[in-house]
Design a protein around this motif. Sequence first.
Motif: not given
Length: 164
Positions: A76-80, A21-27, A47-49, A54-56
């Motif tokens: 890569k954002v692999d939630n599983e 919830d912390l590492f995998g999100t924009l948080r 840009e992005g969500d 997503t670009v930071l």
Amino acid sequence: MAAGHLEHELELGVPASEAWDLFGTLRLGEFFEKEMPSLFQKVELVEGDGGIGTVLKLTFVPGTLGPTCYKEKFTKVDNENRIKEIEVIEGGYLELGFTLFRGRFHIMEKGKDSSTVKSTVEYELKQEASENGSIASNAIQALANIAQVAKQHLNRNKLADPPK
């Protein structure tokens, strides 16, 4: 061309779902600014969500890392499997002779109530810039510091919100 791969692992002491919830999100970008002001001056969403693409733009406190700022893209954002990868796409490491600079956080479950974060840096460096290879060591140390501060934050929040 020189290439390298550096890793660091840290047990977090919280369930993998909480860590993700912390590492995998924009948080995580917000966390950088709030909890690590001695390293991060500013983290801006370009840009992005929070998903792939997503670009930071990260701006560091001068003298703390190597580069002072760069843009990174979530590749890569692999939630599983709880894996997030970024690649530097502009500035920073690319201006220092790196042709590839990739960071990865992988949250691994270690039982019901614990998890580990594996931080990785992969890079390719032009031969004529080989003296900058030590900068990658600074980057893995920065990721290790981020993991340690995240661990403290996650465990502090766990103590503040006991199960009902």
